[in-house]
Design a protein around this motif. Structure first.
Motif, PDB file in Angstrom:
ATOM      1  N   PHE A   7       0.843  -1.195   0.000  1.00 18.71           N
ATOM      2  CA  PHE A   7       0.000   0.000   0.000  1.00 18.71           C
ATOM      3  C   PHE A   7       0.875   1.242   0.000  1.00 18.71           C
ATOM      4  O   PHE A   7       2.099   1.169   0.179  1.00 18.71           O
ATOM      5  CB  PHE A   7      -0.934  -0.002   1.224  1.00 18.71           C
ATOM      6  N   ARG A   8       0.273   2.404  -0.167  1.00 22.38           N
ATOM      7  CA  ARG A   8       1.010   3.659  -0.303  1.00 22.38           C
ATOM      8  C   ARG A   8       1.165   4.346   1.051  1.00 22.38           C
ATOM      9  O   ARG A   8       0.238   4.956   1.555  1.00 22.38           O
ATOM     10  CB  ARG A   8       0.258   4.589  -1.263  1.00 22.38           C
ATOM     11  N   ASP A   9       2.341   4.227   1.636  1.00 21.98           N
ATOM     12  CA  ASP A   9       2.645   5.000   2.841  1.00 21.98           C
ATOM     13  C   ASP A   9       4.137   5.305   2.935  1.00 21.98           C
ATOM     14  O   ASP A   9       4.650   5.649   3.997  1.00 21.98           O
ATOM     15  CB  ASP A   9       2.198   4.246   4.101  1.00 21.98           C
ATOM     16  N   GLY A  10       4.824   5.179   1.798  1.00 21.74           N
ATOM     17  CA  GLY A  10       6.255   5.456   1.769  1.00 21.74           C
ATOM     18  C   GLY A  10       7.106   4.268   2.128  1.00 21.74           C
ATOM     19  O   GLY A  10       8.334   4.335   2.074  1.00 21.74           O
ATOM     20  N   ARG A  11       6.445   3.132   2.504  1.00 17.46           N
ATOM     21  CA  ARG A  11       7.193   1.933   2.850  1.00 17.46           C
ATOM     22  C   ARG A  11       6.708   0.759   2.005  1.00 17.46           C
ATOM     23  O   ARG A  11       5.567   0.737   1.569  1.00 17.46           O
ATOM     24  CB  ARG A  11       7.015   1.588   4.340  1.00 17.46           C
ATOM     25  N   LYS A  12       7.555  -0.198   1.804  1.00 19.81           N
ATOM     26  CA  LYS A  12       7.193  -1.393   1.069  1.00 19.81           C
ATOM     27  C   LYS A  12       6.778  -2.471   2.066  1.00 19.81           C
ATOM     28  O   LYS A  12       7.549  -3.354   2.421  1.00 19.81           O
ATOM     29  CB  LYS A  12       8.345  -1.872   0.201  1.00 19.81           C
ATOM     30  N   SER A  13       5.549  -2.372   2.539  1.00 17.42           N
ATOM     31  CA  SER A  13       5.053  -3.337   3.526  1.00 17.42           C
ATOM     32  C   SER A  13       3.681  -3.846   3.124  1.00 17.42           C
ATOM     33  O   SER A  13       2.953  -3.197   2.359  1.00 17.42           O
ATOM     34  CB  SER A  13       4.998  -2.703   4.917  1.00 17.42           C
ATOM     35  N   VAL A  14       3.331  -5.000   3.662  1.00 19.79           N
ATOM     36  CA  VAL A  14       2.051  -5.642   3.378  1.00 19.79           C
ATOM     37  C   VAL A  14       1.088  -5.338   4.528  1.00 19.79           C
ATOM     38  O   VAL A  14       1.482  -5.363   5.697  1.00 19.79           O
ATOM     39  CB  VAL A  14       2.241  -7.173   3.230  1.00 19.79           C
ATOM     40  N   PRO A  15      -0.182  -5.048   4.231  1.00 20.19           N
ATOM     41  CA  PRO A  15      -1.147  -4.725   5.297  1.00 20.19           C
ATOM     42  C   PRO A  15      -1.325  -5.876   6.287  1.00 20.19           C
ATOM     43  O   PRO A  15      -1.119  -7.048   5.954  1.00 20.19           O
ATOM     44  CB  PRO A  15      -2.440  -4.469   4.526  1.00 20.19           C
ATOM     45  N   HIS A  16      -1.725  -5.535   7.481  1.00 25.72           N
ATOM     46  CA  HIS A  16      -2.148  -6.526   8.458  1.00 25.72           C
ATOM     47  C   HIS A  16      -3.671  -6.612   8.455  1.00 25.72           C
ATOM     48  O   HIS A  16      -4.361  -5.670   8.050  1.00 25.72           O
ATOM     49  CB  HIS A  16      -1.632  -6.172   9.844  1.00 25.72           C
ATOM     50  N   VAL A  17      -4.159  -7.747   8.910  1.00 21.16           N
ATOM     51  CA  VAL A  17      -5.593  -8.037   8.859  1.00 21.16           C
ATOM     52  C   VAL A  17      -6.168  -8.080  10.273  1.00 21.16           C
ATOM     53  O   VAL A  17      -5.621  -8.745  11.154  1.00 21.16           O
ATOM     54  CB  VAL A  17      -5.846  -9.390   8.156  1.00 21.16           C
ATOM     55  N   VAL A  18      -7.274  -7.337  10.450  1.00 20.78           N
ATOM     56  CA  VAL A  18      -8.069  -7.437  11.680  1.00 20.78           C
ATOM     57  C   VAL A  18      -9.424  -8.021  11.272  1.00 20.78           C
ATOM     58  O   VAL A  18     -10.130  -7.439  10.449  1.00 20.78           O
ATOM     59  CB  VAL A  18      -8.259  -6.073  12.365  1.00 20.78           C
ATOM     60  N   SER A  19      -9.752  -9.168  11.831  1.00 19.99           N
ATOM     61  CA  SER A  19     -10.974  -9.879  11.452  1.00 19.99           C
ATOM     62  C   SER A  19     -12.026  -9.762  12.546  1.00 19.99           C
ATOM     63  O   SER A  19     -11.721  -9.934  13.735  1.00 19.99           O
ATOM     64  CB  SER A  19     -10.656 -11.354  11.184  1.00 19.99           C
ATOM     65  N   VAL A  20     -13.258  -9.461  12.138  1.00 14.74           N
ATOM     66  CA  VAL A  20     -14.404  -9.414  13.058  1.00 14.74           C
ATOM     67  C   VAL A  20     -15.448 -10.390  12.527  1.00 14.74           C
ATOM     68  O   VAL A  20     -16.091 -10.128  11.514  1.00 14.74           O
ATOM     69  CB  VAL A  20     -14.999  -8.000  13.162  1.00 14.74           C
ATOM     70  N   SER A  21     -15.616 -11.523  13.203  1.00 13.69           N
ATOM     71  CA  SER A  21     -16.512 -12.578  12.728  1.00 13.69           C
ATOM     72  C   SER A  21     -17.604 -12.834  13.753  1.00 13.69           C
ATOM     73  O   SER A  21     -17.311 -13.061  14.938  1.00 13.69           O
ATOM     74  CB  SER A  21     -15.717 -13.863  12.472  1.00 13.69           C
ATOM     75  N   GLY A  22     -18.865 -12.803  13.317  1.00 14.18           N
ATOM     76  CA  GLY A  22     -19.991 -12.975  14.232  1.00 14.18           C
ATOM     77  C   GLY A  22     -20.915 -14.104  13.830  1.00 14.18           C
ATOM     78  O   GLY A  22     -20.977 -14.500  12.658  1.00 14.18           O
ATOM     79  N   ASN A  23     -21.650 -14.630  14.797  1.00 17.32           N
ATOM     80  CA  ASN A  23     -22.618 -15.701  14.603  1.00 17.32           C
ATOM     81  C   ASN A  23     -24.025 -15.120  14.753  1.00 17.32           C
ATOM     82  O   ASN A  23     -24.464 -14.803  15.863  1.00 17.32           O
ATOM     83  CB  ASN A  23     -22.384 -16.808  15.641  1.00 17.32           C
ATOM     84  N   VAL A  24     -24.727 -14.947  13.635  1.00 18.15           N
ATOM     85  CA  VAL A  24     -26.056 -14.321  13.646  1.00 18.15           C
ATOM     86  C   VAL A  24     -27.073 -15.199  14.373  1.00 18.15           C
ATOM     87  O   VAL A  24     -27.924 -14.691  15.115  1.00 18.15           O
ATOM     88  CB  VAL A  24     -26.532 -14.039  12.207  1.00 18.15           C
ATOM     89  N   ASP A  25     -27.003 -16.509  14.171  1.00 16.20           N
ATOM     90  CA  ASP A  25     -27.970 -17.410  14.796  1.00 16.20           C
ATOM     91  C   ASP A  25     -27.870 -17.368  16.319  1.00 16.20           C
ATOM     92  O   ASP A  25     -28.876 -17.324  17.021  1.00 16.20           O
ATOM     93  CB  ASP A  25     -27.755 -18.837  14.287  1.00 16.20           C
ATOM     94  N   ARG A  26     -26.648 -17.352  16.819  1.00 18.01           N
ATOM     95  CA  ARG A  26     -26.481 -17.257  18.276  1.00 18.01           C
ATOM     96  C   ARG A  26     -26.846 -15.859  18.777  1.00 18.01           C
ATOM     97  O   ARG A  26     -27.389 -15.698  19.871  1.00 18.01           O
ATOM     98  CB  ARG A  26     -25.039 -17.601  18.657  1.00 18.01           C
ATOM     99  N   GLY A  27     -26.553 -14.834  17.970  1.00 21.97           N
ATOM    100  CA  GLY A  27     -26.922 -13.477  18.347  1.00 21.97           C
ATOM    101  C   GLY A  27     -28.421 -13.310  18.449  1.00 21.97           C
ATOM    102  O   GLY A  27     -28.932 -12.646  19.362  1.00 21.97           O
ATOM    103  N   LEU A  28     -29.156 -13.915  17.507  1.00 23.90           N
ATOM    104  CA  LEU A  28     -30.620 -13.870  17.550  1.00 23.90           C
ATOM    105  C   LEU A  28     -31.133 -14.507  18.832  1.00 23.90           C
ATOM    106  O   LEU A  28     -32.011 -13.972  19.514  1.00 23.90           O
ATOM    107  CB  LEU A  28     -31.182 -14.580  16.318  1.00 23.90           C
ATOM    108  N   MET A  29     -30.553 -15.649  19.193  1.00 27.34           N
ATOM    109  CA  MET A  29     -30.967 -16.331  20.414  1.00 27.34           C
ATOM    110  C   MET A  29     -30.615 -15.514  21.654  1.00 27.34           C
ATOM    111  O   MET A  29     -31.353 -15.519  22.645  1.00 27.34           O
ATOM    112  CB  MET A  29     -30.297 -17.704  20.481  1.00 27.34           C
ATOM    113  N   ALA A  30     -29.503 -14.785  21.593  1.00 25.69           N
ATOM    114  CA  ALA A  30     -29.101 -13.937  22.717  1.00 25.69           C
ATOM    115  C   ALA A  30     -30.126 -12.837  22.959  1.00 25.69           C
ATOM    116  O   ALA A  30     -30.508 -12.572  24.109  1.00 25.69           O
ATOM    117  CB  ALA A  30     -27.720 -13.333  22.456  1.00 25.69           C
TER     118      ALA A  30
END
Length: 443
Positions: free
Chosen positions: A283-306
């Motif tokens: 990506f463009r930030d003046g450095r030759k680096s690869v992005p890091h990943v932040v993942s947000v994963s949810g369970n809709v079926d369990r959320g509905l039950m909650a």
């Protein structure tokens, strides 16, 4: 034709899995325990949130996809809609994506699907060796076990979309398949996913940001917000590419269960997906680096039950004869409640009163206020019986049209949350309900 074939296979796979689990051939949700659990599940069945059946109730309780009733379908739709708005509307550069739930390129990633008739033919012929049968099965499509991989695959074209500038996110909702409790049987789960791409030095701060946002979102719709909590997973329990993990959980009557998992995943999976070609990922930030990943994963079926569990209240009250009675009410947040208003006729129903109800029903539908046409019921019920029924369904308001309405234009409006009955003129009821729903949505 091919898509229909795969859909049939998935349905059969799910049906067979449910039957096998019910016979104890694979693990499933634990059996019903305490009285609050039985009460909650029975209410969900009686008021058409989930389809009847012990196996279906166990799937629902276990946080897996089950057969929902009409009210459950609407609640699930409202929940997904609010999740989507909260994620894509919270920051400027979050984009929606859509990936296939099954793919030949995903071989080895998840459970395989095969046409049952084809599998039966291979089994009946019996003239193939074990190796030949395995080769045949390996040509099958595989279904996904999470939504992360699809976002990683779409990273490169999305990076071009944002002129190679970070951060940005890719959001998706859809069905995934995973084995309950590590068994070989796969169950369907509706998941939500936000994959956030950011610079390596800011990934931990972004994880904290999204953890605060997500907990705030869950508590926003809760009757008892303290039942929702967040906690960091100890380092010794992390797996794979994870460097930090935060879980958002709900305290069910049967114990604490995870609703969403947020994790810092570094750049390992992104590099693996794109064969380690750094030039495409930088990506463009003046450095030759690869992005890091932040993942947000949810369970809709369990959320509905909650939310169903969190909103159920059992209150005691005295009736007109000074007898103590128990009142069950599903106090779902107004934004999530499947039905906002129920229309009914008091004693002495006439054709004119029914016509008034039909006119009001059309007005409410035009204003996008979900309405239950109780006036179409053929079995007469008292106002008290109707109130109890609609409280358990989670209906916000009950509007009762009476003979006086034809003369004065006045009708009775009962609130689910306060049980107070107000007199409102028929010309004002639509704006009254619209204001209430809009105010609740903006809170």
């Amino acid at each position: 034709m091919l898509a229909r074939c795969f859909r049939r296979v998935l349905v059969r796979f799910s049906t067979v899995r449910s039957r096998r689990c019910h016979r104890g051939l694979c693990s499933a949700a634990p059996a019903e325990g305490s009285e609050p659990v039985r009460t909650l599940l029975q209410l969900c069945v009686d008021r058409h949130y989930i389809f009847p059946g012990q196996t279906n109730a166990e799937l629902c309780r276990g946080g897996f996809g089950c057969v929902y009733g009409p009210l459950g379908v609407e609640l699930r739709r409202n929940l997904l809609e609010q999740w989507w708005y909260s994620v894509t509307g919270s920051r400027a550069r979050v984009f929606g994506i859509n990936t296939l739930s099954s793919s030949p390129e995903r071989a080895g990633v998840g459970p395989r699907i095969i046409e049952s008739k084809h599998l039966q033919r291979l089994w009946d012929e019996g003239d193939q060796s074990r190796e030949q049968l395995l080769q045949e099965l390996q040509r099958c499509w595989s279904v996904r076990t999470n939504l992360l991989q699809g976002a990683l695959e779409q990273f490169v074209p999305s990076l071009q979309l944002v002129s190679r500038k970070l951060p940005f996110g890719l959001a998706e909702t859809g069905s995934c398949f995973r084995p309950p409790d590590g068994s070989g049987c796969s169950a369907e789960v509706t998941q939500t996913s936000l994959v956030w791409f950011c610079s390596p030095r800011t990934s931990s701060q972004w994880l904290d940001h999204w953890a605060r946002q997500r907990l705030k979102w869950w508590r926003k719709f809760a009757l008892m917000p303290s039942e929702f909590s967040s906690s960091e997973v100890p380092q010794e329990e992390l797996e794979g590419a994870e460097s930090r993990v935060v879980k958002i959980s709900y305290n069910f009557p049967w114990g604490l269960e995870s609703l969403e998992t947020l994790s810092c995943r570094g750049d390992t999976e992104l590099l693996h997906t794109h064969k380690g070609v750094h030039s495409k990922l930088q990506f463009r930030d003046g450095r030759k680096s690869v992005p890091h990943v932040v993942s947000v994963s949810g369970n809709v079926d369990r959320g509905l039950m909650a939310f169903l569990s969190n909103s159920l209240q059992q209150l005691k009250r005295e009736d007109g004869r000074k007898k103590l009675q128990q009142r069950r009410v599903l106090k779902l947040h107004p934004t999530l409640a499947p039905i906002k208003v129920a229309l009914d006729i008091s004693k002495g129903a006439t054709m004119e009163l029914r016509q008034v109800c039909e006119g009001l029903l059309q007005e409410f539908l035009e204003a996008k206020i979900s309405t239950w046409p109780g006036f179409l019921e053929t079995i007469p019920s008292s106002v008290e019986q109707l109130s109890a029924k609609y409280d358990e369904m989670g209906v916000l308001f009950m509007v009762v049209i009476g003979e006086n309405t034809l003369e004065s234009g006045l009708l009775q409006v009962r609130s689910r949350d306060t049980t107070i009955r107000e007199t409102v003129h028929i010309s004002e009821i639509r704006s009254f309900l619209s204001r209430y729903v809009s105010a609740a949505s903006s809170c």
